[in-house]
Design a protein around this motif. Sequence first.
Motif, PDB file in Angstrom:
ATOM      1  N   PHE A 238       6.783 -77.143 -13.758  1.00  0.00           N
ATOM      2  CA  PHE A 238       8.031 -76.614 -13.206  1.00  0.00           C
ATOM      3  C   PHE A 238       8.395 -77.321 -11.898  1.00  0.00           C
ATOM      4  O   PHE A 238       9.562 -77.652 -11.668  1.00  0.00           O
ATOM      5  CB  PHE A 238       7.900 -75.106 -12.972  1.00  0.00           C
ATOM      6  N   VAL A 239       7.400 -77.567 -11.058  1.00  0.00           N
ATOM      7  CA  VAL A 239       7.655 -78.280  -9.805  1.00  0.00           C
ATOM      8  C   VAL A 239       8.141 -79.693 -10.092  1.00  0.00           C
ATOM      9  O   VAL A 239       9.075 -80.191  -9.440  1.00  0.00           O
ATOM     10  CB  VAL A 239       6.380 -78.315  -8.939  1.00  0.00           C
ATOM     11  N   LYS A 240       7.531 -80.353 -11.079  1.00  0.00           N
ATOM     12  CA  LYS A 240       7.960 -81.704 -11.440  1.00  0.00           C
ATOM     13  C   LYS A 240       9.385 -81.689 -11.979  1.00  0.00           C
ATOM     14  O   LYS A 240      10.170 -82.605 -11.716  1.00  0.00           O
ATOM     15  CB  LYS A 240       7.003 -82.303 -12.464  1.00  0.00           C
ATOM     16  N   MET A 241       9.720 -80.643 -12.744  1.00  0.00           N
ATOM     17  CA  MET A 241      11.073 -80.525 -13.261  1.00  0.00           C
ATOM     18  C   MET A 241      12.080 -80.375 -12.134  1.00  0.00           C
ATOM     19  O   MET A 241      13.152 -80.999 -12.151  1.00  0.00           O
ATOM     20  CB  MET A 241      11.151 -79.338 -14.212  1.00  0.00           C
ATOM     21  N   LEU A 242      11.738 -79.561 -11.120  1.00  0.00           N
ATOM     22  CA  LEU A 242      12.635 -79.396  -9.971  1.00  0.00           C
ATOM     23  C   LEU A 242      12.794 -80.708  -9.215  1.00  0.00           C
ATOM     24  O   LEU A 242      13.904 -81.066  -8.793  1.00  0.00           O
ATOM     25  CB  LEU A 242      12.093 -78.310  -9.045  1.00  0.00           C
ATOM     26  N   GLY A 243      11.693 -81.436  -9.030  1.00  0.00           N
ATOM     27  CA  GLY A 243      11.770 -82.726  -8.353  1.00  0.00           C
ATOM     28  C   GLY A 243      12.617 -83.714  -9.120  1.00  0.00           C
ATOM     29  O   GLY A 243      13.415 -84.460  -8.538  1.00  0.00           O
ATOM     30  N   ASN A 244      12.464 -83.707 -10.440  1.00  0.00           N
ATOM     31  CA  ASN A 244      13.279 -84.594 -11.270  1.00  0.00           C
ATOM     32  C   ASN A 244      14.754 -84.222 -11.200  1.00  0.00           C
ATOM     33  O   ASN A 244      15.633 -85.095 -11.231  1.00  0.00           O
ATOM     34  CB  ASN A 244      12.784 -84.529 -12.715  1.00  0.00           C
ATOM     35  N   ARG A 245      15.037 -82.920 -11.081  1.00  0.00           N
ATOM     36  CA  ARG A 245      16.434 -82.497 -10.993  1.00  0.00           C
ATOM     37  C   ARG A 245      17.065 -82.936  -9.687  1.00  0.00           C
ATOM     38  O   ARG A 245      18.273 -83.157  -9.610  1.00  0.00           O
ATOM     39  CB  ARG A 245      16.508 -80.969 -11.145  1.00  0.00           C
ATOM     40  N   LEU A 246      16.278 -83.102  -8.648  1.00  0.00           N
ATOM     41  CA  LEU A 246      16.807 -83.540  -7.358  1.00  0.00           C
ATOM     42  C   LEU A 246      17.044 -85.043  -7.319  1.00  0.00           C
ATOM     43  O   LEU A 246      18.072 -85.505  -6.833  1.00  0.00           O
ATOM     44  CB  LEU A 246      15.853 -83.134  -6.229  1.00  0.00           C
ATOM     45  N   THR A 247      16.099 -85.828  -7.813  1.00  0.00           N
ATOM     46  CA  THR A 247      16.176 -87.287  -7.637  1.00  0.00           C
ATOM     47  C   THR A 247      16.056 -88.072  -8.931  1.00  0.00           C
ATOM     48  O   THR A 247      16.159 -89.302  -8.908  1.00  0.00           O
ATOM     49  CB  THR A 247      15.061 -87.752  -6.687  1.00  0.00           C
ATOM     50  N   GLY A 248      15.843 -87.411 -10.058  1.00  0.00           N
ATOM     51  CA  GLY A 248      15.558 -88.127 -11.298  1.00  0.00           C
ATOM     52  C   GLY A 248      16.734 -88.887 -11.882  1.00  0.00           C
ATOM     53  O   GLY A 248      16.544 -89.689 -12.800  1.00  0.00           O
ATOM     54  N   PHE A 249      17.927 -88.663 -11.367  1.00  0.00           N
ATOM     55  CA  PHE A 249      19.095 -89.344 -11.939  1.00  0.00           C
ATOM     56  C   PHE A 249      19.008 -90.855 -11.761  1.00  0.00           C
ATOM     57  O   PHE A 249      19.518 -91.624 -12.591  1.00  0.00           O
ATOM     58  CB  PHE A 249      20.377 -88.821 -11.270  1.00  0.00           C
ATOM     59  N   ALA A 250      18.376 -91.307 -10.676  1.00  0.00           N
ATOM     60  CA  ALA A 250      18.375 -92.737 -10.351  1.00  0.00           C
ATOM     61  C   ALA A 250      17.694 -93.555 -11.434  1.00  0.00           C
ATOM     62  O   ALA A 250      18.167 -94.635 -11.816  1.00  0.00           O
ATOM     63  CB  ALA A 250      17.696 -92.967  -9.004  1.00  0.00           C
ATOM     64  N   ALA A 251      16.582 -93.060 -11.971  1.00  0.00           N
ATOM     65  CA  ALA A 251      15.851 -93.806 -12.997  1.00  0.00           C
ATOM     66  C   ALA A 251      16.669 -93.947 -14.274  1.00  0.00           C
ATOM     67  O   ALA A 251      16.470 -94.895 -15.044  1.00  0.00           O
ATOM     68  CB  ALA A 251      14.527 -93.109 -13.299  1.00  0.00           C
ATOM     69  N   GLN A 252      17.598 -93.018 -14.504  1.00  0.00           N
ATOM     70  CA  GLN A 252      18.439 -93.074 -15.696  1.00  0.00           C
ATOM     71  C   GLN A 252      19.719 -93.858 -15.454  1.00  0.00           C
ATOM     72  O   GLN A 252      20.227 -94.520 -16.364  1.00  0.00           O
ATOM     73  CB  GLN A 252      18.789 -91.649 -16.152  1.00  0.00           C
ATOM     74  N   ALA A 253      20.241 -93.790 -14.246  1.00  0.00           N
ATOM     75  CA  ALA A 253      21.563 -94.370 -13.958  1.00  0.00           C
ATOM     76  C   ALA A 253      21.509 -95.827 -13.541  1.00  0.00           C
ATOM     77  O   ALA A 253      22.538 -96.513 -13.557  1.00  0.00           O
ATOM     78  CB  ALA A 253      22.258 -93.550 -12.871  1.00  0.00           C
ATOM     79  N   PHE A 254      20.308 -96.338 -13.155  1.00  0.00           N
ATOM     80  CA  PHE A 254      20.206 -97.697 -12.632  1.00  0.00           C
ATOM     81  C   PHE A 254      19.016 -98.430 -13.234  1.00  0.00           C
ATOM     82  O   PHE A 254      18.026 -97.819 -13.635  1.00  0.00           O
ATOM     83  CB  PHE A 254      20.068 -97.681 -11.106  1.00  0.00           C
TER      84      PHE A 254
END
Length: 305
Positions: A238-254
Amino acid sequence: MNNPLEKVLIQRQDLDATNRTRPLYWSVWRELWENRYIYIAPLAVAVVVLFGFMISTYGMPERRRGVLLMDLAKQRALISEPYDVATMVLIFTVFIVGVFYCLDALYGERRDRSILFWKSLPVSDLTTVLSKASIPLLVLPLVTFAIIVATHFVMLMWSSVVLVTSGLVGTTWTRFNLLEQSLILLYSLIALALWHAPIYGWLLLVSGWARRATFLWAVLPLLAISIFETITFNTAHFVKMLGNRLTGFAAQAFDFQGQDHPDIHSLAQLTPGRYLSAPGLWIGLAFAAAFIYAAVRLRRYRGPI
Protein backbone atom coordinates in the motif's frame (compact mmCIF):
# COMPACT_ATOMS: atom_id res chain seq x y z
CA MET A 1 -50.43 23.76 -20.20
CA ASN A 2 -52.00 20.45 -21.25
CA ASN A 3 -50.62 20.91 -24.75
CA PRO A 4 -47.50 18.69 -25.13
CA LEU A 5 -46.03 21.16 -27.58
CA GLU A 6 -46.20 23.95 -25.00
CA LYS A 7 -44.44 21.76 -22.44
CA VAL A 8 -41.65 21.01 -24.90
CA LEU A 9 -41.24 24.70 -25.73
CA ILE A 10 -41.08 25.67 -22.04
CA GLN A 11 -38.49 22.97 -21.35
CA ARG A 12 -36.47 24.14 -24.34
CA GLN A 13 -36.58 27.74 -23.10
CA ASP A 14 -35.40 26.65 -19.64
CA LEU A 15 -32.56 24.67 -21.22
CA ASP A 16 -31.55 27.62 -23.39
CA ALA A 17 -31.56 29.92 -20.36
CA THR A 18 -29.34 27.48 -18.46
CA ASN A 19 -26.93 27.24 -21.38
CA ARG A 20 -26.74 31.02 -21.62
CA THR A 21 -25.86 31.37 -17.93
CA ARG A 22 -23.14 28.68 -18.24
CA PRO A 23 -23.26 27.60 -14.57
CA LEU A 24 -20.09 25.47 -14.72
CA TYR A 25 -18.08 28.30 -16.29
CA TRP A 26 -19.17 30.85 -13.70
CA SER A 27 -18.80 28.37 -10.86
CA VAL A 28 -15.13 27.93 -11.81
CA TRP A 29 -14.69 31.70 -11.86
CA ARG A 30 -16.34 31.87 -8.44
CA GLU A 31 -13.69 29.50 -7.08
CA LEU A 32 -10.96 31.74 -8.46
CA TRP A 33 -12.54 34.88 -7.03
CA GLU A 34 -12.98 33.33 -3.60
CA ASN A 35 -9.58 31.56 -3.48
CA ARG A 36 -7.09 34.02 -4.89
CA TYR A 37 -4.20 32.15 -3.30
CA ILE A 38 -4.62 29.68 -6.20
CA TYR A 39 -2.55 32.03 -8.37
CA ILE A 40 -1.08 34.41 -5.79
CA ALA A 41 0.91 31.66 -4.01
CA PRO A 42 2.76 30.41 -7.12
CA LEU A 43 3.32 34.00 -8.25
CA ALA A 44 4.91 34.84 -4.89
CA VAL A 45 7.14 31.75 -5.09
CA ALA A 46 8.10 32.68 -8.66
CA VAL A 47 9.21 36.13 -7.46
CA VAL A 48 11.36 34.53 -4.76
CA VAL A 49 12.85 32.11 -7.30
CA LEU A 50 13.68 34.97 -9.66
CA PHE A 51 15.27 36.98 -6.87
CA GLY A 52 17.45 34.03 -5.89
CA PHE A 53 18.41 33.42 -9.52
CA MET A 54 19.44 37.03 -10.01
CA ILE A 55 21.70 36.83 -6.98
CA SER A 56 23.20 33.55 -8.23
CA THR A 57 24.21 35.13 -11.56
CA TYR A 58 27.03 37.02 -9.85
CA GLY A 59 30.19 35.69 -11.50
CA MET A 60 28.21 33.86 -14.20
CA PRO A 61 30.55 34.79 -17.14
CA GLU A 62 33.54 33.11 -15.46
CA ARG A 63 31.53 30.01 -14.58
CA ARG A 64 30.07 29.83 -18.07
CA ARG A 65 33.51 29.74 -19.66
CA GLY A 66 34.33 26.73 -17.49
CA VAL A 67 31.08 25.01 -18.45
CA LEU A 68 31.82 25.46 -22.15
CA LEU A 69 34.95 23.33 -21.77
CA MET A 70 32.79 20.28 -20.95
CA ASP A 71 30.98 17.98 -23.37
CA LEU A 72 27.69 19.14 -24.88
CA ALA A 73 25.44 16.99 -22.66
CA LYS A 74 27.12 18.32 -19.51
CA GLN A 75 26.84 21.88 -20.80
CA ARG A 76 23.14 21.46 -21.42
CA ALA A 77 22.57 19.90 -18.00
CA LEU A 78 24.45 22.59 -16.07
CA ILE A 79 22.98 25.53 -17.99
CA SER A 80 19.44 24.11 -17.66
CA GLU A 81 19.81 23.31 -13.96
CA PRO A 82 18.47 26.66 -12.60
CA TYR A 83 15.46 26.40 -14.92
CA ASP A 84 14.79 22.82 -13.82
CA VAL A 85 15.01 23.85 -10.16
CA ALA A 86 12.58 26.71 -10.74
CA THR A 87 10.19 24.32 -12.48
CA MET A 88 10.29 21.73 -9.69
CA VAL A 89 9.83 24.33 -6.95
CA LEU A 90 6.79 25.83 -8.66
CA ILE A 91 5.23 22.44 -9.45
CA PHE A 92 5.65 21.37 -5.82
CA THR A 93 4.14 24.67 -4.65
CA VAL A 94 1.11 24.26 -6.87
CA PHE A 95 0.64 20.65 -5.72
CA ILE A 96 0.53 21.86 -2.10
CA VAL A 97 -1.94 24.59 -3.12
CA GLY A 98 -4.12 21.96 -4.82
CA VAL A 99 -4.08 19.69 -1.77
CA PHE A 100 -5.16 22.38 0.68
CA TYR A 101 -7.69 23.81 -1.77
CA CYS A 102 -9.39 20.41 -2.13
CA LEU A 103 -9.40 19.86 1.64
CA ASP A 104 -11.28 23.15 2.12
CA ALA A 105 -13.38 23.19 -1.07
CA LEU A 106 -16.51 21.54 0.35
CA TYR A 107 -15.68 21.78 4.04
CA GLY A 108 -15.31 25.56 3.97
CA GLU A 109 -18.80 26.27 2.63
CA ARG A 110 -20.28 24.03 5.32
CA ARG A 111 -18.18 25.65 8.04
CA ASP A 112 -19.16 29.24 7.18
CA ARG A 113 -22.74 28.13 6.32
CA SER A 114 -22.51 29.67 2.85
CA ILE A 115 -23.68 26.31 1.52
CA LEU A 116 -27.24 27.43 2.37
CA PHE A 117 -26.90 30.35 -0.04
CA TRP A 118 -25.19 28.38 -2.83
CA LYS A 119 -27.80 25.63 -2.64
CA SER A 120 -30.53 28.21 -3.08
CA LEU A 121 -29.14 29.01 -6.54
CA PRO A 122 -30.10 27.01 -9.66
CA VAL A 123 -26.74 25.23 -9.73
CA SER A 124 -26.68 21.47 -9.25
CA ASP A 125 -24.42 19.66 -6.80
CA LEU A 126 -22.74 17.96 -9.75
CA THR A 127 -21.87 21.30 -11.33
CA THR A 128 -20.56 22.66 -8.04
CA VAL A 129 -18.33 19.66 -7.31
CA LEU A 130 -17.07 19.49 -10.90
CA SER A 131 -16.16 23.18 -10.76
CA LYS A 132 -14.14 22.52 -7.62
CA ALA A 133 -12.48 19.43 -9.13
CA SER A 134 -11.54 21.43 -12.23
CA ILE A 135 -9.32 23.73 -10.15
CA PRO A 136 -6.55 21.17 -9.44
CA LEU A 137 -7.17 19.19 -12.63
CA LEU A 138 -7.42 22.02 -15.16
CA VAL A 139 -6.96 25.52 -13.77
CA LEU A 140 -3.84 24.93 -11.66
CA PRO A 141 -1.93 23.18 -14.49
CA LEU A 142 -2.70 26.11 -16.81
CA VAL A 143 -1.73 28.67 -14.15
CA THR A 144 1.46 26.71 -13.44
CA PHE A 145 2.34 26.54 -17.12
CA ALA A 146 1.91 30.29 -17.63
CA ILE A 147 3.90 31.20 -14.51
CA ILE A 148 6.76 28.79 -15.23
CA VAL A 149 7.10 29.87 -18.86
CA ALA A 150 7.11 33.52 -17.79
CA THR A 151 9.69 32.75 -15.09
CA HIS A 152 11.93 30.95 -17.57
CA PHE A 153 11.68 33.85 -20.01
CA VAL A 154 12.65 36.39 -17.35
CA MET A 155 15.55 34.17 -16.30
CA LEU A 156 16.73 33.93 -19.91
CA MET A 157 16.54 37.69 -20.37
CA TRP A 158 18.40 38.37 -17.13
CA SER A 159 21.15 35.89 -17.96
CA SER A 160 21.46 37.54 -21.38
CA VAL A 161 21.97 40.91 -19.72
CA VAL A 162 24.60 39.43 -17.39
CA LEU A 163 26.46 37.72 -20.24
CA VAL A 164 26.17 40.44 -22.88
CA THR A 165 29.53 42.06 -22.10
CA SER A 166 31.35 38.69 -22.28
CA GLY A 167 29.92 37.72 -25.66
CA LEU A 168 28.36 34.53 -24.24
CA VAL A 169 24.69 35.45 -24.61
CA GLY A 170 24.00 32.80 -27.22
CA THR A 171 25.33 29.97 -25.06
CA THR A 172 22.18 30.02 -22.94
CA TRP A 173 19.63 30.29 -25.74
CA THR A 174 21.23 27.49 -27.79
CA ARG A 175 21.37 25.08 -24.85
CA PHE A 176 17.98 25.89 -23.36
CA ASN A 177 15.28 25.89 -26.05
CA LEU A 178 12.40 27.77 -24.44
CA LEU A 179 9.78 26.64 -26.97
CA GLU A 180 10.74 22.97 -26.77
CA GLN A 181 10.95 23.06 -22.98
CA SER A 182 7.54 24.77 -22.82
CA LEU A 183 5.97 21.96 -24.85
CA ILE A 184 7.61 19.38 -22.60
CA LEU A 185 6.34 21.29 -19.57
CA LEU A 186 2.76 21.40 -20.86
CA TYR A 187 2.79 17.67 -21.52
CA SER A 188 4.29 17.03 -18.07
CA LEU A 189 1.65 19.09 -16.28
CA ILE A 190 -1.21 17.33 -18.09
CA ALA A 191 0.27 13.91 -17.33
CA LEU A 192 0.86 14.85 -13.69
CA ALA A 193 -2.66 16.25 -13.20
CA LEU A 194 -4.28 13.09 -14.59
CA TRP A 195 -2.01 10.87 -12.48
CA HIS A 196 -2.86 12.85 -9.33
CA ALA A 197 -6.62 12.89 -10.08
CA PRO A 198 -7.47 10.20 -7.46
CA ILE A 199 -5.55 12.16 -4.83
CA TYR A 200 -7.62 15.26 -5.49
CA GLY A 201 -10.82 13.20 -5.70
CA TRP A 202 -10.10 11.61 -2.31
CA LEU A 203 -9.41 15.00 -0.73
CA LEU A 204 -12.67 16.42 -2.12
CA LEU A 205 -14.54 13.44 -0.70
CA VAL A 206 -13.00 13.98 2.74
CA SER A 207 -13.76 17.70 2.47
CA GLY A 208 -17.42 16.94 1.88
CA TRP A 209 -17.64 14.39 4.70
CA ALA A 210 -15.46 15.55 7.62
CA ARG A 211 -16.87 17.83 10.28
CA ARG A 212 -13.44 19.04 11.37
CA ALA A 213 -9.71 18.36 10.93
CA THR A 214 -9.96 17.49 7.24
CA PHE A 215 -6.21 16.98 6.88
CA LEU A 216 -6.16 14.35 9.63
CA TRP A 217 -9.17 12.54 8.20
CA ALA A 218 -7.49 12.48 4.79
CA VAL A 219 -4.18 11.12 6.10
CA LEU A 220 -5.10 8.86 9.04
CA PRO A 221 -7.03 6.20 7.05
CA LEU A 222 -4.09 5.83 4.66
CA LEU A 223 -1.68 5.64 7.58
CA ALA A 224 -3.88 3.08 9.35
CA ILE A 225 -4.03 0.84 6.28
CA SER A 226 -0.25 1.03 5.88
CA ILE A 227 0.37 0.11 9.53
CA PHE A 228 -2.21 -2.70 9.43
CA GLU A 229 -0.60 -4.22 6.33
CA THR A 230 2.88 -3.98 7.80
CA ILE A 231 1.88 -5.58 11.12
CA THR A 232 -0.40 -8.24 9.64
CA PHE A 233 1.38 -9.29 6.46
CA ASN A 234 4.85 -7.76 6.89
CA THR A 235 4.53 -6.13 3.46
CA ALA A 236 4.42 -2.55 2.20
CA HIS A 237 2.39 -2.79 -1.01
CA PHE A 238 0.00 0.00 0.00
CA VAL A 239 2.85 2.39 0.80
CA LYS A 240 4.48 1.58 -2.54
CA MET A 241 1.17 2.21 -4.28
CA LEU A 242 0.89 5.63 -2.62
CA GLY A 243 4.46 6.47 -3.62
CA ASN A 244 3.77 5.41 -7.18
CA ARG A 245 0.65 7.57 -7.24
CA LEU A 246 2.73 10.60 -6.27
CA THR A 247 5.68 10.20 -8.66
CA GLY A 248 5.08 7.11 -10.79
CA PHE A 249 3.78 9.04 -13.78
CA ALA A 250 7.30 9.96 -14.92
CA ALA A 251 8.34 6.38 -15.70
CA GLN A 252 5.26 6.03 -17.93
CA ALA A 253 5.24 9.47 -19.54
CA PHE A 254 8.95 9.77 -20.43
CA ASP A 255 11.83 7.76 -21.81
CA PHE A 256 14.86 8.56 -19.66
CA GLN A 257 17.13 6.53 -21.98
CA GLY A 258 18.87 4.75 -19.11
CA GLN A 259 20.44 7.92 -17.68
CA ASP A 260 21.91 7.75 -14.19
CA HIS A 261 20.65 11.29 -13.50
CA PRO A 262 17.59 11.45 -15.75
CA ASP A 263 16.61 14.68 -17.41
CA ILE A 264 14.19 15.53 -20.19
CA HIS A 265 15.84 17.58 -22.89
CA SER A 266 14.05 16.50 -26.06
CA LEU A 267 10.52 16.01 -27.37
CA ALA A 268 11.67 12.56 -28.52
CA GLN A 269 11.67 11.48 -24.85
CA LEU A 270 7.91 11.96 -24.52
CA THR A 271 5.98 8.68 -24.57
CA PRO A 272 2.27 9.60 -24.59
CA GLY A 273 1.28 6.24 -26.06
CA ARG A 274 2.89 4.31 -23.21
CA TYR A 275 1.42 6.72 -20.68
CA LEU A 276 -2.13 6.48 -22.03
CA SER A 277 -1.92 2.68 -22.13
CA ALA A 278 -0.69 2.40 -18.53
CA PRO A 279 -3.23 0.52 -16.34
CA GLY A 280 -2.29 2.70 -13.37
CA LEU A 281 -3.58 5.80 -15.16
CA TRP A 282 -7.02 4.38 -15.88
CA ILE A 283 -7.38 2.68 -12.52
CA GLY A 284 -6.55 6.01 -10.88
CA LEU A 285 -9.08 7.88 -13.05
CA ALA A 286 -11.75 5.31 -12.16
CA PHE A 287 -11.09 5.87 -8.45
CA ALA A 288 -11.12 9.65 -9.04
CA ALA A 289 -14.53 9.41 -10.73
CA ALA A 290 -15.86 7.29 -7.85
CA PHE A 291 -14.57 9.74 -5.24
CA ILE A 292 -16.05 12.73 -7.09
CA TYR A 293 -19.40 10.95 -7.48
CA ALA A 294 -19.43 10.21 -3.75
CA ALA A 295 -18.58 13.86 -3.03
CA VAL A 296 -21.55 14.95 -5.17
CA ARG A 297 -23.87 12.64 -3.24
CA LEU A 298 -22.49 13.88 0.08
CA ARG A 299 -23.00 17.53 -0.83
CA ARG A 300 -26.60 16.79 -1.71
CA TYR A 301 -27.39 15.64 1.83
CA ARG A 302 -24.77 17.40 3.95
CA GLY A 303 -25.77 20.63 5.67
CA PRO A 304 -23.83 23.31 7.54
CA ILE A 305 -21.57 22.27 10.39
